[in-house]
Scaffold this active site. Sequence first.
Site, PDB file in Angstrom:
ATOM      1  N   LYS A 255       0.935  -1.328  -0.054  1.00  0.00           N
ATOM      2  CA  LYS A 255      -0.001   0.010  -0.078  1.00  0.00           C
ATOM      3  C   LYS A 255       0.873   1.176  -0.234  1.00  0.00           C
ATOM      4  O   LYS A 255       2.051   1.177   0.487  1.00  0.00           O
ATOM      5  CB  LYS A 255      -0.899   0.145   1.274  1.00  0.00           C
ATOM      6  CG  LYS A 255      -1.816  -1.004   1.350  1.00  0.00           C
ATOM      7  CD  LYS A 255      -2.596  -1.184   2.810  1.00  0.00           C
ATOM      8  CE  LYS A 255      -3.487  -2.225   2.828  1.00  0.00           C
ATOM      9  NZ  LYS A 255      -4.647  -2.011   2.195  1.00  0.00           N
ATOM     10  N   ARG A 329      -9.680 -12.117   2.712  1.00  0.00           N
ATOM     11  CA  ARG A 329     -10.700 -13.382   1.993  1.00  0.00           C
ATOM     12  C   ARG A 329      -9.837 -14.668   2.092  1.00  0.00           C
ATOM     13  O   ARG A 329     -10.423 -15.616   2.493  1.00  0.00           O
ATOM     14  CB  ARG A 329     -11.185 -13.159   0.685  1.00  0.00           C
ATOM     15  CG  ARG A 329      -9.933 -13.038  -0.353  1.00  0.00           C
ATOM     16  CD  ARG A 329     -10.360 -12.297  -1.736  1.00  0.00           C
ATOM     17  NE  ARG A 329     -10.500 -10.813  -1.621  1.00  0.00           N
ATOM     18  CZ  ARG A 329     -10.927 -10.022  -2.388  1.00  0.00           C
ATOM     19  NH1 ARG A 329     -11.417 -10.407  -3.692  1.00  0.00           N
ATOM     20  NH2 ARG A 329     -10.988  -8.719  -2.026  1.00  0.00           N
TER      21      ARG A 329
END
Length: 482
Positions: A255, A329
């Site tokens: 990020k 996930r």
Amino acid sequence: MSSNLIRELDCFFDGDAQATLARPVHRLHTVRAEALPAFLETLSPAQRAYLAFVGFTAKAASIVILPPSRDADDGALVMDAVLGLGSDRSHVPFGALPFGLPPDTLWRLAALDVDFGCAILGFGLGAYRFGELKAATAKPARLACPPGVETSLAAVRAIWMGRDLINRPANLLGPEELADAVVLLGEHFQSELTVIKGAHVEDHYPTIAAVGRGSERAPQVAILRWRGSSATAHSPLISLCGKGVCFDSGGYDIKPSAGMLRMKKDMGGAAAMMALASLIMAENLPVRLVLRVGCVENSVSGRAMRPMDVVRTRSGLTVEIGNTDAEGRLVLCDLLHEAAAETPDLLIDAATLTGAARTALGPDLPAMFCNDSIWAARMMEGGRATHDPVWELPLWPGYDSWLDSNIADLNNVSTKSFAGAIVAGLFLQRFVSGARAWIHFDLYAWNDQNRPAAPEGGEIQAMRAVMFSLCGQYANVPATQG
């Protein structure tokens, strides 16, 4: 991890014991806009004139301390304050009181037509501050607890606990500390506890192990099992799974610095499920409960998973890593597969999963995905009833092929830039076969600024909506409204 996981609510005091406090207990009035004229008639001329002078219109969350109508005979001055409610029927206006009234003063609700549970909930949520790392913090005003508000107090305790976990910096809350918090929660409610570490994580939760491989702080899985005092081996099984990514760098798909500033909150799904479990146990619902938390850090090192790696999940399905920043996930899929194998009546997971959900619904409205229309309707109604909103997005099967991979059973992301939250939900849906009903919450878990009942920092979303729905389905217990 500190042993005081569930804090005492020091913003309240026992209303029945106020005579022994040796301090004045002031009166707190509430008034709605339509009732303002009638309320003014109950005041002295000087007080009415003062409210007119300051322009008080009973706007929601507005607070005015009235001048005394006469001098106190014994020197213990008892004051009156007025809280405007406007047309707001929720708990939110009461959240302005703890730091809108003079610090460390004592108050009791003088209004008889107020929903006491609603008032306690709002006051408690507004009184929250994360102060454990400060030498001194401001003291809120304190409110007398009337009888019959135990459910609201339990909700406030659960939310304070969850907010504390989210607000704690990542250097103080890693995978081990988060697993310890689950243990402390379980010990508080005398639950059965299991913590999986080391090679056992590699063997039984391979995708969690893959996410955590880049960090020096090894992943752990914490499992809590509890049964209500009136539940049996055949009572409904509620299974909760929480994404506990204690810090998310994004991995090799790193990020930007601005994107990492709040990534201590990436365990907000775990905090939300822990708060929900706490409330279920505090209210002693007649159910069986299992909480699973995947405690992990997504970091960068020579051992970290790489884009285009392929990992095998607990279910046996192989997943190509299209993006290492879509790790949530992967944390959830092994937990969900294990939970679904027990055939729960209701399987719920929560995660700070996608920016796409925030783009669609903003920070205050968690996205909900559900494979059961009846439970979806219950949750939407629970959100409306408790002023804890959720909004259903579709598990649109037309996008399922977007997860196809040329070399594995599926990819963890789509190459398309659309419908990111839906695609994430479709990925998770591959792992819930066996559950009678499944709900996935994609939430923000954060307040960007101070607002009544919602101070800046970590937030527990959807908990009260879910609890309302569970109480309506499984028990004759008054769910906390707001």
